[in-house]
Design a protein around this motif. Structure first.
Motif, PDB file in Angstrom:
ATOM      1  N   MET A  42      -0.284   3.879   8.237  1.00 46.44           N
ATOM      2  CA  MET A  42      -0.531   4.721   7.058  1.00 46.44           C
ATOM      3  C   MET A  42       0.747   4.909   6.253  1.00 46.44           C
ATOM      4  SD  MET A  42      -2.570   6.366   5.130  1.00 46.44           S
ATOM      5  CE  MET A  42      -4.061   6.533   6.058  1.00 46.44           C
ATOM      6  N   GLN A  43       1.870   5.094   6.948  1.00 45.01           N
ATOM      7  CA  GLN A  43       3.147   5.252   6.254  1.00 45.01           C
ATOM      8  C   GLN A  43       3.507   3.978   5.499  1.00 45.01           C
ATOM      9  OE1 GLN A  43       4.993   8.222   6.016  1.00 45.01           O
ATOM     10  NE2 GLN A  43       5.812   6.992   4.350  1.00 45.01           N
ATOM     11  N   ALA A  44       3.230   2.828   6.099  1.00 42.58           N
ATOM     12  CA  ALA A  44       3.486   1.558   5.417  1.00 42.58           C
ATOM     13  C   ALA A  44       2.638   1.446   4.158  1.00 42.58           C
ATOM     14  CB  ALA A  44       3.212   0.388   6.358  1.00 42.58           C
ATOM     15  N   ALA A  45       1.390   1.894   4.223  1.00 44.74           N
ATOM     16  CA  ALA A  45       0.518   1.857   3.043  1.00 44.74           C
ATOM     17  C   ALA A  45       1.030   2.802   1.966  1.00 44.74           C
ATOM     18  CB  ALA A  45      -0.916   2.216   3.445  1.00 44.74           C
ATOM     19  N   VAL A  46       1.487   3.978   2.357  1.00 42.79           N
ATOM     20  CA  VAL A  46       2.050   4.940   1.395  1.00 42.79           C
ATOM     21  C   VAL A  46       3.317   4.377   0.765  1.00 42.79           C
ATOM     22  CG1 VAL A  46       3.132   7.219   1.203  1.00 42.79           C
ATOM     23  CG2 VAL A  46       1.002   6.960   2.489  1.00 42.79           C
ATOM     24  N   ASP A  47       4.163   3.755   1.583  1.00 42.16           N
ATOM     25  CA  ASP A  47       5.397   3.148   1.057  1.00 42.16           C
ATOM     26  C   ASP A  47       5.082   2.035   0.065  1.00 42.16           C
ATOM     27  OD1 ASP A  47       6.817   4.879   2.677  1.00 42.16           O
ATOM     28  OD2 ASP A  47       7.289   3.356   4.200  1.00 42.16           O
ATOM     29  N   LEU A  48       4.088   1.212   0.380  1.00 43.95           N
ATOM     30  CA  LEU A  48       3.694   0.134  -0.518  1.00 43.95           C
ATOM     31  C   LEU A  48       3.170   0.698  -1.835  1.00 43.95           C
ATOM     32  CD1 LEU A  48       3.193  -2.852  -1.137  1.00 43.95           C
ATOM     33  CD2 LEU A  48       0.951  -2.595  -0.023  1.00 43.95           C
ATOM     34  N   ALA A  49       2.354   1.742  -1.752  1.00 46.41           N
ATOM     35  CA  ALA A  49       1.823   2.359  -2.971  1.00 46.41           C
ATOM     36  C   ALA A  49       2.950   2.912  -3.837  1.00 46.41           C
ATOM     37  CB  ALA A  49       0.829   3.468  -2.617  1.00 46.41           C
ATOM     38  N   ARG A  53       3.937   1.697  -7.552  1.00 42.27           N
ATOM     39  CA  ARG A  53       4.007   2.662  -8.648  1.00 42.27           C
ATOM     40  C   ARG A  53       5.361   2.574  -9.346  1.00 42.27           C
ATOM     41  NH1 ARG A  53       2.998   6.941  -5.893  1.00 42.27           N
ATOM     42  NH2 ARG A  53       5.175   7.421  -5.501  1.00 42.27           N
ATOM     43  N   ASN A  54       6.436   2.523  -8.564  1.00 45.95           N
ATOM     44  CA  ASN A  54       7.781   2.445  -9.154  1.00 45.95           C
ATOM     45  C   ASN A  54       7.978   1.144  -9.925  1.00 45.95           C
ATOM     46  OD1 ASN A  54       8.424   4.941  -8.112  1.00 45.95           O
ATOM     47  ND2 ASN A  54       9.365   4.096  -6.266  1.00 45.95           N
ATOM     48  N   ALA A  55       7.465   0.040  -9.399  1.00 49.30           N
ATOM     49  CA  ALA A  55       7.581  -1.241 -10.098  1.00 49.30           C
ATOM     50  C   ALA A  55       6.804  -1.209 -11.411  1.00 49.30           C
ATOM     51  CB  ALA A  55       7.076  -2.373  -9.207  1.00 49.30           C
ATOM     52  N   THR A  56       5.633  -0.590 -11.384  1.00 53.10           N
ATOM     53  CA  THR A  56       4.825  -0.483 -12.603  1.00 53.10           C
ATOM     54  C   THR A  56       5.540   0.357 -13.647  1.00 53.10           C
ATOM     55  OG1 THR A  56       2.778  -0.713 -11.334  1.00 53.10           O
ATOM     56  CG2 THR A  56       2.591   0.271 -13.522  1.00 53.10           C
ATOM     57  N   LEU A  57       6.088   1.488 -13.219  1.00 54.33           N
ATOM     58  CA  LEU A  57       6.804   2.349 -14.162  1.00 54.33           C
ATOM     59  C   LEU A  57       8.037   1.654 -14.725  1.00 54.33           C
ATOM     60  CD1 LEU A  57       6.554   5.771 -12.282  1.00 54.33           C
ATOM     61  CD2 LEU A  57       5.278   5.044 -14.314  1.00 54.33           C
ATOM     62  N   ALA A  58       8.750   0.921 -13.886  1.00 54.26           N
ATOM     63  CA  ALA A  58       9.937   0.193 -14.352  1.00 54.26           C
ATOM     64  C   ALA A  58       9.540  -0.873 -15.364  1.00 54.26           C
ATOM     65  CB  ALA A  58      10.667  -0.435 -13.165  1.00 54.26           C
ATOM     66  N   ARG A  59       8.482  -1.584 -15.082  1.00 52.09           N
ATOM     67  CA  ARG A  59       8.027  -2.634 -16.010  1.00 52.09           C
ATOM     68  C   ARG A  59       7.587  -2.033 -17.338  1.00 52.09           C
ATOM     69  NH1 ARG A  59       8.815  -6.924 -18.542  1.00 52.09           N
ATOM     70  NH2 ARG A  59       6.956  -8.022 -19.180  1.00 52.09           N
ATOM     71  N   ARG A  60       6.873  -0.915 -17.284  1.00 53.02           N
ATOM     72  CA  ARG A  60       6.463  -0.258 -18.536  1.00 53.02           C
ATOM     73  C   ARG A  60       7.682   0.173 -19.352  1.00 53.02           C
ATOM     74  NH1 ARG A  60       1.570   3.588 -16.291  1.00 53.02           N
ATOM     75  NH2 ARG A  60       0.060   1.909 -16.022  1.00 53.02           N
ATOM     76  N   ALA A  61       8.711   0.671 -18.670  1.00 50.36           N
ATOM     77  CA  ALA A  61       9.937   1.070 -19.367  1.00 50.36           C
ATOM     78  C   ALA A  61      10.604  -0.134 -20.014  1.00 50.36           C
ATOM     79  CB  ALA A  61      10.891   1.761 -18.392  1.00 50.36           C
TER      80      ALA A  61
END
Length: 70
Positions: A42-49, A53-61
């Motif tokens: 579960m922690q691995a899934a949370v880390d992946l999410a 999310r961070n990659a998406t936000l960085a790309r949008r920026a």
């Protein structure tokens, strides 16, 4: 009163309809794991999410910055 004295259980049609779409092999596989293994998964899934999310936000920026430069 014993279990034999109880009325028979009739299947709920709604539950039966949903059961056909459940992959029980994944449930069984997860139940074979220890509690610690489940928590790690579960922690691995949370880390992946969070990483996604961070990659998406960085790309949008990056896209916004590129648009401002035009």
């Amino acid at each position: 009163m014993t279990i034999a004295d109880l009325p028979p259980i009739t299947p709920d049609p709604v539950i039966e309809a949903f059961k056909k779409d459940v992959d029980r092999t994944l449930l069984r596989e997860n139940l074979r794991k220890t509690v610690d293994e489940r928590i790690d998964a579960m922690q691995a899934a949370v880390d992946l999410a969070a990483e996604m999310r961070n990659a998406t936000l960085a790309r949008r920026a990056e896209v916004r910055a590129a648009r401002r430069e035009r």
